[in-house]
Design an enzyme around this catalytic site. Structure first.
Site, mmCIF file in Angstrom:
data_model
loop_
_atom_site.group_PDB
_atom_site.id
_atom_site.type_symbol
_atom_site.label_atom_id
_atom_site.label_comp_id
_atom_site.label_asym_id
_atom_site.label_seq_id
_atom_site.Cartn_x
_atom_site.Cartn_y
_atom_site.Cartn_z
ATOM 1 N N GLY A 105 0.813 -1.230 0.000
ATOM 2 C CA GLY A 105 0.000 0.000 0.000
ATOM 3 C C GLY A 105 0.834 1.262 0.000
ATOM 4 O O GLY A 105 0.370 2.318 0.411
ATOM 5 N N GLY A 109 4.320 -1.126 -5.786
ATOM 6 C CA GLY A 109 3.865 -2.195 -6.684
ATOM 7 C C GLY A 109 3.596 -3.523 -5.999
ATOM 8 O O GLY A 109 3.635 -4.577 -6.648
ATOM 9 N N SER A 111 0.925 -4.890 -5.034
ATOM 10 C CA SER A 111 -0.204 -5.650 -5.573
ATOM 11 C C SER A 111 0.212 -6.394 -6.856
ATOM 12 O O SER A 111 -0.044 -7.600 -6.993
ATOM 13 C CB SER A 111 -1.377 -4.677 -5.729
ATOM 14 O OG SER A 111 -2.073 -4.884 -6.875
ATOM 15 N N ALA A 112 0.899 -5.696 -7.757
ATOM 16 C CA ALA A 112 1.355 -6.375 -8.984
ATOM 17 C C ALA A 112 2.415 -7.430 -8.663
ATOM 18 O O ALA A 112 2.383 -8.549 -9.204
ATOM 19 C CB ALA A 112 1.917 -5.350 -9.976
ATOM 20 N N ALA A 113 3.360 -7.099 -7.776
ATOM 21 C CA ALA A 113 4.448 -8.048 -7.479
ATOM 22 C C ALA A 113 3.909 -9.326 -6.844
ATOM 23 O O ALA A 113 4.357 -10.434 -7.176
ATOM 24 C CB ALA A 113 5.489 -7.389 -6.571
ATOM 25 N N ASP A 153 2.846 -1.396 -13.672
ATOM 26 C CA ASP A 153 3.301 -2.133 -12.482
ATOM 27 C C ASP A 153 3.561 -3.598 -12.830
ATOM 28 O O ASP A 153 4.626 -4.152 -12.513
ATOM 29 C CB ASP A 153 2.251 -2.074 -11.361
ATOM 30 C CG ASP A 153 2.186 -0.717 -10.702
ATOM 31 O OD1 ASP A 153 2.614 0.262 -11.312
ATOM 32 O OD2 ASP A 153 1.693 -0.636 -9.557
HETATM 33 O O1 PMV Z 1 0.754 3.530 -6.608
HETATM 34 P P1 PMV Z 1 0.819 2.393 -7.546
HETATM 35 O O2 PMV Z 1 2.003 1.543 -7.355
HETATM 36 O O3 PMV Z 1 -0.455 1.576 -7.486
HETATM 37 O O4 PMV Z 1 0.943 2.977 -9.038
HETATM 38 C C1 PMV Z 1 -0.163 3.489 -9.740
HETATM 39 C C2 PMV Z 1 0.296 4.127 -11.029
HETATM 40 C C3 PMV Z 1 -0.797 4.943 -11.747
HETATM 41 O O5 PMV Z 1 -0.180 5.534 -12.894
HETATM 42 C C4 PMV Z 1 -1.341 6.051 -10.847
HETATM 43 C C5 PMV Z 1 -1.953 4.051 -12.201
HETATM 44 C C6 PMV Z 1 -1.583 3.093 -13.346
HETATM 45 O O6 PMV Z 1 -2.346 2.144 -13.541
HETATM 46 O O7 PMV Z 1 -0.588 3.298 -14.055
#
Ligand code: PMV
Length: 329
Positions: A105, A109, A111-113, A153
Site C-alpha cells: 500500500g 507495486g 499488488s502487482a508483485a 506495475d
Molecule cells: O501507486 P501504484 O504503485 O499503485 O501505481 C499506480 C500508477 C498509476 O499511474 C497512478 C496508475 C496506473 O495504472 O498506471
C-alpha cells in the site's frame, strides 16, 4: 506431472516519470527495485485456494467465481492462482504464502508483485509459464483491484530493469534498447522514503479521472508536460546527466502536485531530500501517501538516511534490479 512446492519472487517497482498520465496514453519510465516479494505455493487436498500474507488469511473453494470473493483483501491473489491453473488446465487446491521485504500500500507495486510471484509459483507447481503469460494474467488480476490499470506495475514486476512504457502500450527495457542506456543505468542510485501514509490507488485514479472530466484543457496541458518531462528524462538518462535527471524528477513532482495527488507530507519529504543533497525527488505511484523516490549520489546514502530518520522517516537505498520474476528450483 508436477511438484508439491514451488517458490517464485518478483521485485518492487517505482515509477520515475509519467504516473497517472500513463493511464491516458502518455509515456512513463519505471524501475524495478532490489526488494522482493516471495510466493511459496503448495498443493493441498482440501480443494481450496488458501492465502496467507501480512494482510491476513483467506480460504475460498476452488470453483469460486471472482464476484464471490470481491471483498477479500487477497482477491487478486486468489484470482491469480486460479488463472495460472486455468492456463495449465488444472484444478487443484493450493496454499500460497506471501512474504515481502517491502511494504504494502505504499506505491511500490506490492499488488502487482504479489500477483506476478503467485502466478509464477502456482504455474510451476503444474508446468511452466512464459513471462509474457505471467504479465498478461497479472494485468487481468490488477484489473480486479484497480479497474483501469495502465499495466506499468505488472510490466516492471514481470520483466525487471528500467522500463519505458510507450504511448501505444509497448513495453521496452531501456537497458536492452541500446548500449548507451545499459552503461548509463549503473550510475543511477535511488533512495526510497516511506511517508507512512497508506494510499489507495483506485481512489487516486478516480480523483484524477474526475479532474480530467471537469477541466479537460488544463488536464491536456498537464499531460503534455508530463510527456515532455519523460522524453527529456530519456535523454538525460542516456547521457548519464544525474543533475538533470534529478531536476526532472522534482519538476515531475511539482506537476503531480498541480494535478492534486500530492499533500503536505509528501511535499515536505521532497523538499528535505533536495535540501539535504539529493539530485531530485518526487512522489512515486498514485500519490496521496505512499513513497517518495529520489535520485542520490551513492556516497551520500548513509548521511541522507540518518537525516531522514532525524525527521522521523524511514527509507532504503536501491539501484536498478535487473531481474523480474524468478522461479526458484
Ligand atoms: O501507486 P501504484 O504503485 O499503485 O501505481 C499506480 C500508477 C498509476 O499511474 C497512478 C496508475 C496506473 O495504472 O498506471
Amino acid at each position: 506431472m508436477g511438484r508439491n512446492i514451488a517458490v517464485a519472487s518478483a521485485p518492487a517497482k517505482a515509477i520515475l516519470f509519467g504516473e497517472h498520465f500513463v493511464v491516458y496514453g502518455k509515456p512513463a519510465i519505471a524501475t524495478a527495485l532490489k526488494r522482493r516479494v516471495r510466493a511459496t505455493s503448495t498443493v493441498n487436498d482440501v480443494g481450496k485456494i488458501r492465502v496467507r500474507s501480512v494482510l491476513g488469511y483467506s480460504s475460498v473453494p476452488l470453483s469460486s467465481d471472482p464476484h464471490l470473493y470481491e471483498h477479500d483483501p487477497h482477491r487478486h491473489i486468489i484470482y491469480s492462482a486460479a488463472s495460472a491453473m486455468r492456463l495449465l488446465d488444472r484444478q487443484q487446491g493450493v496454499d500460497v504464502l506471501l512474504e515481502s521485504d517491502f511494504p504494502y500500500g505504499m506505491g511500490l507495486g506490492a499488488s502487482a508483485a504479489t500477483s506476478v510471484a503467485t502466478i509464477a509459483s502456482v504455474a510451476s507447481l503444474f508446468g511452466s509459464i512464459s513471462k509474457d503469460e505471467v504479465f498478461k494474467l497479472s494485468l487481468e488480476a490488477e484489473r480486479l483491484v484497480h479497474r483501469n490499470p495502465s499495466g506499468i506495475d505488472s510490466a516492471v514486476c514481470t520483466y525487471g530493469g528500467l522500463v519505458l512504457f510507450n504511448k501505444d502500450g509497448r513495453i521496452e527495457r531501456l537497458d536492452e534498447r541500446c548500449s548507451d542506456y545499459s552503461y548509463a543505468l549503473h550510475a543511477l542510485h535511488f533512495m526510497v522514503v516511506n511517508s507512512g501514509i497508506m494510499k489507495d490507488t483506485g481512489t487516486m485514479v478516480m480523483k484524477v479521472k474526475a479532474r480530467e472530466e471537469s477541466s479537460k484543457e488544463e488536464f491536456a496541458s498537464l499531460a503534455e508536460m508530463s510527456e515532455v518531462i519523460t522524453m527529456h528524462a530519456l535523454y538525460a538518462i542516456r547521457g548519464r546527466d544525474l543533475a538533470r535527471i534529478g531536476e526532472l524528477l522534482t519538476l515531475n513532482h511539482m506537476l503531480l502536485r498541480r494535478l492534486g495527488v500530492s499533500n503536505d507530507t509528501l511535499d515536505t519529504i521532497v523538499y528535505r531530500l533536495v535540501k539535504d543533497g539529493a539530485y531530485g525527488a518526487k512522489l512515486t505511484g498514485a500519490g496521496g501517501g505512499g513513497c517518495i523516490i529520489s535520485l542520490i549520489d551513492d556516497a551520500k546514502g548513509t548521511t541522507l538516511l540518518s537525516a531522514l530518520s532525524s525527521y522521523g522517516y524511514e527509507g532504503f537505498t536501491s539501484s536498478i534490479e535487473d531481474d523480474g520474476v524468478i522461479t526458484l528450483d
